[in-house]
Design an enzyme around this catalytic site. Structure first.
Site, PDB file in Angstrom:
ATOM      1  N   PRO A 199       0.821  -1.224   0.000  1.00 51.62           N
ATOM      2  CA  PRO A 199       0.000   0.000   0.000  1.00 51.62           C
ATOM      3  C   PRO A 199       0.854   1.272   0.000  1.00 51.62           C
ATOM      4  CG  PRO A 199       0.235  -0.781   2.231  1.00 51.62           C
ATOM      5  CD  PRO A 199       1.107  -1.675   1.383  1.00 51.62           C
ATOM      6  N   LYS A 224       4.704  -5.041  -6.510  1.00 50.09           N
ATOM      7  CA  LYS A 224       3.757  -4.076  -7.071  1.00 50.09           C
ATOM      8  C   LYS A 224       3.429  -3.040  -6.000  1.00 50.09           C
ATOM      9  CE  LYS A 224      -0.420  -2.984  -7.204  1.00 50.09           C
ATOM     10  NZ  LYS A 224      -0.246  -1.544  -7.302  1.00 50.09           N
ATOM     11  N   SER A 226       1.922   0.625  -4.570  1.00 48.16           N
ATOM     12  CA  SER A 226       0.717   1.390  -4.899  1.00 48.16           C
ATOM     13  C   SER A 226       1.036   2.398  -5.998  1.00 48.16           C
ATOM     14  CB  SER A 226       0.218   2.134  -3.662  1.00 48.16           C
ATOM     15  OG  SER A 226      -0.760   3.063  -4.034  1.00 48.16           O
ATOM     16  N   GLY A 277      -2.596  -4.384   2.672  1.00 45.87           N
ATOM     17  CA  GLY A 277      -3.575  -3.427   2.146  1.00 45.87           C
ATOM     18  C   GLY A 277      -4.923  -3.655   2.776  1.00 45.87           C
ATOM     19  N   GLU A 299      -1.557  -8.892   5.328  1.00 48.77           N
ATOM     20  CA  GLU A 299      -1.522  -7.875   6.399  1.00 48.77           C
ATOM     21  C   GLU A 299      -2.617  -6.882   6.049  1.00 48.77           C
ATOM     22  OE1 GLU A 299       0.288  -7.886   9.066  1.00 48.77           O
ATOM     23  OE2 GLU A 299       1.882  -9.307   8.627  1.00 48.77           O
ATOM     24  N   CYS A 333      -2.392   1.111   9.619  1.00 48.91           N
ATOM     25  CA  CYS A 333      -3.277  -0.001   9.983  1.00 48.91           C
ATOM     26  C   CYS A 333      -3.308  -0.227  11.482  1.00 48.91           C
ATOM     27  CB  CYS A 333      -2.792  -1.258   9.282  1.00 48.91           C
ATOM     28  SG  CYS A 333      -1.056  -1.558   9.582  1.00 48.91           S
ATOM     29  N   GLU A 430     -12.434   1.250   9.946  1.00 53.49           N
ATOM     30  CA  GLU A 430     -11.211   2.063  10.023  1.00 53.49           C
ATOM     31  C   GLU A 430     -11.484   3.444   9.423  1.00 53.49           C
ATOM     32  OE1 GLU A 430      -8.514  -0.182   7.526  1.00 53.49           O
ATOM     33  OE2 GLU A 430      -6.893   0.197   8.906  1.00 53.49           O
TER      34      GLU A 430
HETATM   35  P1  NAP Z   1      -5.648  -1.243  -1.059  1.00 57.09           P
HETATM   36  O1  NAP Z   1      -6.571  -0.397  -1.821  1.00 57.09           O
HETATM   37  O2  NAP Z   1      -6.082  -2.605  -0.712  1.00 57.09           O
HETATM   38  O3  NAP Z   1      -4.296  -1.278  -1.896  1.00 57.09           O
HETATM   39  C1  NAP Z   1      -3.167  -2.015  -1.475  1.00 57.09           C
HETATM   40  C2  NAP Z   1      -2.416  -2.491  -2.700  1.00 57.09           C
HETATM   41  O4  NAP Z   1      -3.249  -3.391  -3.431  1.00 57.09           O
HETATM   42  C3  NAP Z   1      -2.058  -1.374  -3.662  1.00 57.09           C
HETATM   43  O5  NAP Z   1      -0.830  -1.659  -4.268  1.00 57.09           O
HETATM   44  C4  NAP Z   1      -3.179  -1.455  -4.685  1.00 57.09           C
HETATM   45  O6  NAP Z   1      -2.808  -0.922  -5.933  1.00 57.09           O
HETATM   46  C5  NAP Z   1      -3.338  -2.957  -4.777  1.00 57.09           C
HETATM   47  N1  NAP Z   1      -4.602  -3.413  -5.325  1.00 57.09           N
HETATM   48  C6  NAP Z   1      -5.794  -2.789  -5.341  1.00 57.09           C
HETATM   49  N2  NAP Z   1      -6.706  -3.586  -5.963  1.00 57.09           N
HETATM   50  C7  NAP Z   1      -6.061  -4.712  -6.349  1.00 57.09           C
HETATM   51  C8  NAP Z   1      -6.441  -5.908  -7.028  1.00 57.09           C
HETATM   52  N3  NAP Z   1      -7.693  -6.115  -7.452  1.00 57.09           N
HETATM   53  N4  NAP Z   1      -5.506  -6.852  -7.263  1.00 57.09           N
HETATM   54  C9  NAP Z   1      -4.248  -6.669  -6.847  1.00 57.09           C
HETATM   55  N5  NAP Z   1      -3.823  -5.570  -6.198  1.00 57.09           N
HETATM   56  C10 NAP Z   1      -4.723  -4.608  -5.935  1.00 57.09           C
HETATM   57  O7  NAP Z   1      -5.212  -0.565   0.315  1.00 57.09           O
HETATM   58  P2  NAP Z   1      -4.663   0.909   0.515  1.00 57.09           P
HETATM   59  O8  NAP Z   1      -5.813   1.832   0.499  1.00 57.09           O
HETATM   60  O9  NAP Z   1      -3.535   1.182  -0.411  1.00 57.09           O
HETATM   61  O10 NAP Z   1      -4.034   0.800   1.977  1.00 57.09           O
HETATM   62  C11 NAP Z   1      -4.769   1.026   3.107  1.00 57.09           C
HETATM   63  C12 NAP Z   1      -5.189  -0.277   3.759  1.00 57.09           C
HETATM   64  O11 NAP Z   1      -4.042  -1.065   4.011  1.00 57.09           O
HETATM   65  C13 NAP Z   1      -5.839  -0.059   5.109  1.00 57.09           C
HETATM   66  O12 NAP Z   1      -6.935  -0.915   5.255  1.00 57.09           O
HETATM   67  C14 NAP Z   1      -4.739  -0.443   6.085  1.00 57.09           C
HETATM   68  O13 NAP Z   1      -5.205  -0.844   7.343  1.00 57.09           O
HETATM   69  C15 NAP Z   1      -4.058  -1.537   5.349  1.00 57.09           C
HETATM   70  N6  NAP Z   1      -2.693  -1.731   5.844  1.00 57.09           N
HETATM   71  C16 NAP Z   1      -2.422  -2.852   6.571  1.00 57.09           C
HETATM   72  C17 NAP Z   1      -1.162  -3.043   7.084  1.00 57.09           C
HETATM   73  C18 NAP Z   1      -0.836  -4.253   7.904  1.00 57.09           C
HETATM   74  O14 NAP Z   1       0.339  -4.514   8.107  1.00 57.09           O
HETATM   75  N7  NAP Z   1      -1.810  -5.029   8.360  1.00 57.09           N
HETATM   76  C19 NAP Z   1      -0.151  -2.091   6.854  1.00 57.09           C
HETATM   77  C20 NAP Z   1      -0.453  -0.968   6.104  1.00 57.09           C
HETATM   78  C21 NAP Z   1      -1.743  -0.804   5.603  1.00 57.09           C
HETATM   79  P3  NAP Z   1      -3.067   0.617  -6.327  1.00 57.09           P
HETATM   80  O15 NAP Z   1      -2.790   1.425  -5.108  1.00 57.09           O
HETATM   81  O16 NAP Z   1      -2.082   0.842  -7.411  1.00 57.09           O
HETATM   82  O17 NAP Z   1      -4.489   0.691  -6.740  1.00 57.09           O
END
Ligand code: NAP
Length: 530
Positions: A199, A224, A226, A277, A299, A333, A430
């Site tokens: 992310p 890959k 973000s 993510g 995660e 997160c 969240e």
């Molecule tokens: P996200 O929308 O799920 O995106 C995360 C990654 O997945 C990005 O690289 C995104 O690409 C990619 N992605 C989106 N749709 C996809 C698909 N259909 N297939 C494959 N990859 C895809 O999350 P975010 O908004 O960037 O991050 C925020 C979230 O991450 C929050 O919920 C947070 O709690 C969580 N997070 C969790 C942790 C942990 O360690 N548990 C740490 C940090 C963040 P693009 O951005 O290029 O669209």
């Protein structure tokens, strides 16, 4: 200076850069789209000179564009200005990257652990040598205050250093045999090619936390990042090449997330997906990985409770809750998503906490003293607005902030909301922004019930001066990480990960290595013959 003021001052100092030349204090007359600051322009010029501002994908050791030359813009969230265009890649480039990683796996996995360890150590040294550049790049594309970005570089590089050390400790086992003419061994071997999807909120650390152990174990990777923050990933990949890590071991593609994800899932050469993510995307990837029965580490999102008991030290609780809530403007997160406060201390805590939050300076992450940068994009602000509106409509009271910041763009006022209830969106999901909802509770049992009343289970925080209570509550919390009297607990040497719908597997520490290893049992028979 009171202890409380000192705590706030220390936190603000902790998050503020050492020397920056301009100030963006709240002012209604400021335009909603800012000029790129001189500082940001200087950063771009310096990064270009140092070769760290990469704007192409990395496949088989070569910097490449998308095959159809399509690009996406990477913007500075503090100003909206375009920093650079990067390729908008999809399935074709991802398949090329997978082939490259697959080919490199053969030789990389055959190196000795000591050889791989040396490459990783060199990479770590280069990340640290370029700490300032990388920190500035993180602030430029992600928006967090420079001091936090520099902290992320140290934290992120730490995973590479730890993996360099741990590479040498991937031990197998010898099992006492059940028959006299047999010997039983357990080998640990690399999983294979790993797809790592990360992310935007930690543009470096979420990558190194995966790639460090993967490489240490002998895996090769297709990263890959973000599309919002690919530049730090590309700079880190450039430094991996400078460290001598062979072409094809580290590949980076970015662009169409669904296409890239689908290509990684469909490939039988990719043996593992590691994802950080949102829970929604994590579930899709988990389902998609079933087609080829890949290993999956996830995660995902959290909904962290921060429980303040009557017997807590008020200053410690305020300082810890601010750190847990407002780091990266609430966009982590592990950010405290619900602050549960026991009735006896509720008024005192609400007042002291609001006072301390009021002192958090909002502005461009390059500005001295700034503790709160912009949110990542307009959609993030709209989400925060809708959660706050929902809470107010259901009877919660805004104690501080509660609206967009007068700086415009995606700046939002650090906000405290009192009288929040479990049924409000602020409690259920969240918020991922600088909003601290306070929920009163009466008893320890009620606090535990409220804290566990969610599908998430990543981080939880507890503030109490009772040793007995800290053990009891830690054991009862359905969470993967618990901070007692501390708001920032992540470190490369401890296992990080969630339970319930916050994820699968662990990152960091010796436990994080297992995610990239297969266990092989070897039975050597017929030992009595010559
Ligand atoms: P996200 O929308 O799920 O995106 C995360 C990654 O997945 C990005 O690289 C995104 O690409 C990619 N992605 C989106 N749709 C996809 C698909 N259909 N297939 C494959 N990859 C895809 O999350 P975010 O908004 O960037 O991050 C925020 C979230 O991450 C929050 O919920 C947070 O709690 C969580 N997070 C969790 C942790 C942990 O360690 N548990 C740490 C940090 C963040 P693009 O951005 O290029 O669209």
């Amino acid at each position: 200076m009171s202890t409380l003021m000192r705590a706030t001052h220390t936190f603000t100092k902790l998050l503020s850069p050492s020397s920056r030349s301009f100030s963006l204090r709240p002012s209604a007359s400021l335009p909603t789209r800012h000029q790129m600051s001189t500082e940001a322009e200087n950063v771009i010029a310096r990064l270009k000179n140092s070769g760290l501002l990469r704007s192409q994908g990395l496949i088989a050791g070569k910097w490449v564009d998308a095959h159809d030359r399509k690009t996406i813009k990477v913007c500075n969230p503090a100003t909206g200005e375009v920093i650079v265009d990067v390729p908008c890649m999809g399935q074709k480039e991802t398949n090329d990257a997978i082939s490259s990683a697959y080919e490199a796996f053969y030789s990389w996995s055959k190196l000795t652990a000591t050889e791989r360890s040396k490459f990783l150590r060199k990479w770590y040294d280069l990340l640290i040598a370029h700490k300032e550049d990388l920190g500035q790049l993180i602030t430029l594309e992600q928006g967090k205050p420079l001091k936090e970005s520099l902290g992320e570089v140290s934290y992120g590089a730490g995973f590479i250093e730890f993996s360099a050390e741990e590479a040498k400790r991937i031990y197998g086992d010898i099992i006492p045999a059940t028959l006299p003419d047999r010997r039983l061994f357990v080998l640990k071997q690399p999983v294979g090619v790993v797809g790592a999807i990360t992310p935007w909120n930690f543009p470096l650390a979420m990558i190194t936390r995966k790639v460090g152990p993967a490489l240490a174990c002998g895996c090769t990777v297709v990263i890959k990042p973000s599309e919002l923050t690919p530049l730090t990933a590309l700079a880190a990949a450039e430094l991996s090449l400078q460290a001598g890590i062979p072409p094809g071991v580290v590949n980076v593609v970015m662009g169409n997330a669904a296409d890239i994800g689908d290509a990684l899932l469909a490939s039988t050469q990719v043996r593992k997906i590691t994802f950080t993510g949102s829970t929604a995307v994590g579930k899709k990837l988990m389902a998609g990985a079933s087609g080829t029965v890949k290993r999956v580490s996830l995660e995902l999102g959290g909904n962290a409770p921060c429980i303040v008991f009557d017997d807590a030290d008020l200053d410690v609780a305020v300082k810890g809750a601010i750190a847990a809530k407002f780091r990266n403007s609430g966009q982590t997160c592990v950010c405290a998503n619900r602050v549960l406060v026991q009735e006896g201390i509720y008024e005192k805590f609400a007042n002291a906490f609001s006072k301390a939050v009021q002192n958090l300076q909002v502005g461009d992450g390059f500005t001295e003293g700034v503790a709160q940068g912009p949110l990542i994009n307009e959609a993030a602000v709209q989400k925060v607005e809708s959660f706050v509106k929902d809470a107010i409509s259901k009877g919660a009271k805004v104690l501080l902030g509660g609206k967009r910041h007068s700086l415009g763009m995606t700046f939002y006022e650090p906000t405290v909301i009192g009288g929040v209830k479990s049924e409000m969106l602020l409690s259920r999901e969240e918020v991922f922004g600088p909003v601290a909802p306070l929920l009163p509770f009466k008893t320890e049992e009620e606090a535990i019930r409220l804290a566990n009343d969610t599908n998430a289970g990543l981080a939880a925080y507890v503030f109490t001066n009772s040793i007995q209570r800290s053990w009891r509550v830690s054991e009862a919390l359905e969470y993967g990480l618990v901070g007692i009297n501390e708001g920032i607990i992540s470190t490369e040497v401890a296992p990080f990960g969630g339970v319930k719908q916050s994820g699968l597997g662990r990152e960091g520490s010796k436990y994080g290595m297992d995610e990239y290893l297969e266990i092989k049992y070897v039975c050597l028979g017929n030992m009595n013959s010559n």
